[in-house]
Structure formats: structure tokens, C-alpha cells
Design a protein around this motif. Structure first.
Motif, short mmCIF file in Angstrom:
data_model
loop_
_atom_site.label_atom_id
_atom_site.label_comp_id
_atom_site.label_asym_id
_atom_site.label_seq_id
_atom_site.Cartn_x
_atom_site.Cartn_y
_atom_site.Cartn_z
N HIS A 45 18.57 10.15 -6.32
CA HIS A 45 17.78 11.22 -6.91
C HIS A 45 16.34 10.75 -7.02
N GLU A 57 16.78 18.02 -3.65
CA GLU A 57 15.94 16.98 -4.23
C GLU A 57 14.65 16.79 -3.43
N PHE A 87 9.81 17.45 -12.44
CA PHE A 87 11.05 17.74 -13.15
C PHE A 87 10.77 18.50 -14.44
N THR A 109 19.93 15.48 -11.96
CA THR A 109 18.83 16.22 -11.35
C THR A 109 19.44 17.29 -10.44
N CYS A 151 18.79 17.11 -16.29
CA CYS A 151 18.37 18.50 -16.20
C CYS A 151 19.45 19.48 -16.66
#
Length: 265
Positions: free
Chosen positions: A83, A110, A120, A173, A217
Motif C-alpha cells: 500500500h 492504490e 489519504f 487503504t 481508511c
């Protein structure tokens, strides 16, 4: 403080699979081990790197790689990123420069974070923890050219498919993945699972946990990712987190017992 055999150097933890752990000083008084992995390809002199550490670790990581890739024909063909957080992408630009034929492998979801500078902090979360604390997280400034990437999803065929298999483990993520090293029955899970102390400033005793909440996330999907990892028990013996105090990873049964404490394999 850290008694790891692979501290600042690559050690063969399984046949054809090497781990190097470098300490990342996240904040004053807080340091976290960050592991990267070298994988020997099935063609002589071809190597794959899984994750590339934090930016301040680049010189140490490059030196550790040079100690393993000693033949003039040795080269890293692919840099497989779990990630796009700062402590997993740091050396990618330097490695792309050093190995002109190499590419970064990453999940398509990603790619905006490593190629286009997407933050992010722009992501909507299912938890207040990430929503509140994302503004204090370290953001990566690594930029990888689009033409130096290879995007993969579950089941996609690629050049090293007989050695490494991408497994989608989104949640930490949007496009976080794991990499299954088929010959050794080992899986590198990035931050999907962690194995550091509950209170790292006070203890170095490993403690299995999910990913760090402040940088995750979507917590619901992150828990589904751990469950997915446990379903791979027919193909996996050892789970290697990116943040791990244990020199030999975690047996898959321990991960199952962590996620399903009242059940057994």
C-alpha cells in the motif's frame, strides 16, 4: 533495544525469501520496526522486492539489498507495494533509477496515491478515528511514473505468478494488498496485521493486532481482510506483517485464533 537477526540486513527467513527490518522513528520516543522482503525469482538473477521502507531508510535499505544481490547480473525486476503509505514506498524512486528495467507492482485502486499525489486525507472513512486523526498522519511524497507501474488484481496473471500471488486485502487503504510467496507458503500482509507491542514505548513483546486505527481508511473492510487471510490456511503457514517484533513471523493458526478467539482451525 531491538534484538532482531535481520536488523538493517536481509536474512533468509524461508527458502528464497529474505527479510530486512529497519527501525522507523515515527515521533520522539516512538520507533516502529518496518520490514521489507526480497524474493528470489524462478529465473536466475531475477529478484522482487516487497515494500520499500520509509524515505529516511533508503540508504540503509539499498545497502542491505547490495549485500544480497552480489552478482553483476542480479537485478530487482519488480517492487511490489502492499500500500502507498510513506513507510512502504520510500525507496521506490531510487530503486527505479538503479534498476531501469524494473516496475512497481500495485493494486489499481492504490495507483492514484503513488502516481498522482492523491492524499489519504481526502478519503471518507467508516470510523471517527481515521476521520479525526488522518490530518496528523505522515503523507508520502513519492511519485512513480505511470509507465513504470504494473497494476494487478486478484487472479491476474503476471510474470512472477508461479512465485508470488497478489491477494486483495483492502481496508487499511483502498487498494492495500498482500503477497503470497507460493514456494514457502508465506504471505506478506503489509499493515493488514501487525505484531508489535500494545505499548511499544514500554515493551517489545509481540502482540497480534489489526492495522493502526488512525491510518486505516475503512475499519470494516480491514476486518474482512484479516478474515480473508485466515481462509488461506490451505496455502499459507506463516504470516509476515510489515511491523513485527517476532523474528519468524506468525503462524496462520495464531492469526485465526486472534480473529476468531472462540473457534479453532
Amino acid at each position: 533495544m531491538y534484538d532482531l537477526p535481520d536488523l538493517d540486513r536481509f536474512v533468509e527467513v524461508r527458502p528464497g525469501l529474505y527479510r530486512c527490518t529497519i527501525i522507523w522513528p515515527v515521533a520522539p520516543g516512538v520507533a516502529v520496526p518496518v520490514s521489507t522482503f526480497l524474493v528470489k525469482g524462478d529465473i536466475p538473477h531475477d529478484w522482487v522486492l516487497i515494500d520499500s521502507g520509509a524515505p529516511m531508510q533508503v540508504d540503509t535499505l539499498l545497502k542491505a539489498i547490495d549485500q544480497v544481490l552480489t552478482h553483476e547480473k542480479d537485478a530487482i525486476r519488480f517492487i511490489c507495494i502492499t500500500h502507498a503509505h510513506i513507510d512502504h514506498t520510500g525507496a521506490a524512486p531510487a530503486l527505479l533509477e538503479k534498476y531501469p528495467g524494473s516496475k512497481v507492482v500495485i493494486h489499481e485502486d492504490e495507483k492514484p496515491f503513488v502516481c498522482e499525489g492523491k492524499s489519504f486525507r481526502s478519503i471518507t472513512s467508516d470510523t471517527w478515528t481515521f476521520t479525526l486523526l488522518k490530518h496528523f498522519s505522515h503523507e508520502s511524497n513519492v511519485r512513480v511514473p505511470h509507465d513504470r507501474t504494473l497494476t494487478l488484481r486478484d487472479g491476474d496473471k503476471w510474470e512472477f505468478e508461479h512465485v508470488l500471488k497478489l491477494v486483495e486485502t483492502q481496508g487499511h487503504t483502498p487498494g492495500s494488498v498482500s503477497y503470497l510467496h507460493i514456494p514457502s507458503r508465506s504471505i506478506m500482509v503489509g499493515d493488514a496485521i501487525m505484531n508489535i507491542a500494545a505499548y511499544p514505548m514500554l515493551s517489545k513483546i509481540p502482540c497480534i493486532s489489526g492495522p493502526m486505527a488512525m491510518s486505516t481508511c475503512h475499519w470494516g473492510n480491514a476486518m474482512k481482510a484479516i478474515e480473508k487471510i485466515t481462509t488461506l490456511k490451505d496455502d499459507v503457514d506463516t504470516v509476515f506483517p510489515a511491523h513485527d517484533y517476532n523474528p519468524d513471523g506468525i503462524h496462520i493458526q495464531k492469526v485465526h485464533e486472534f480473529h476468531f478467539p472462540h473457534n479453532h482451525l
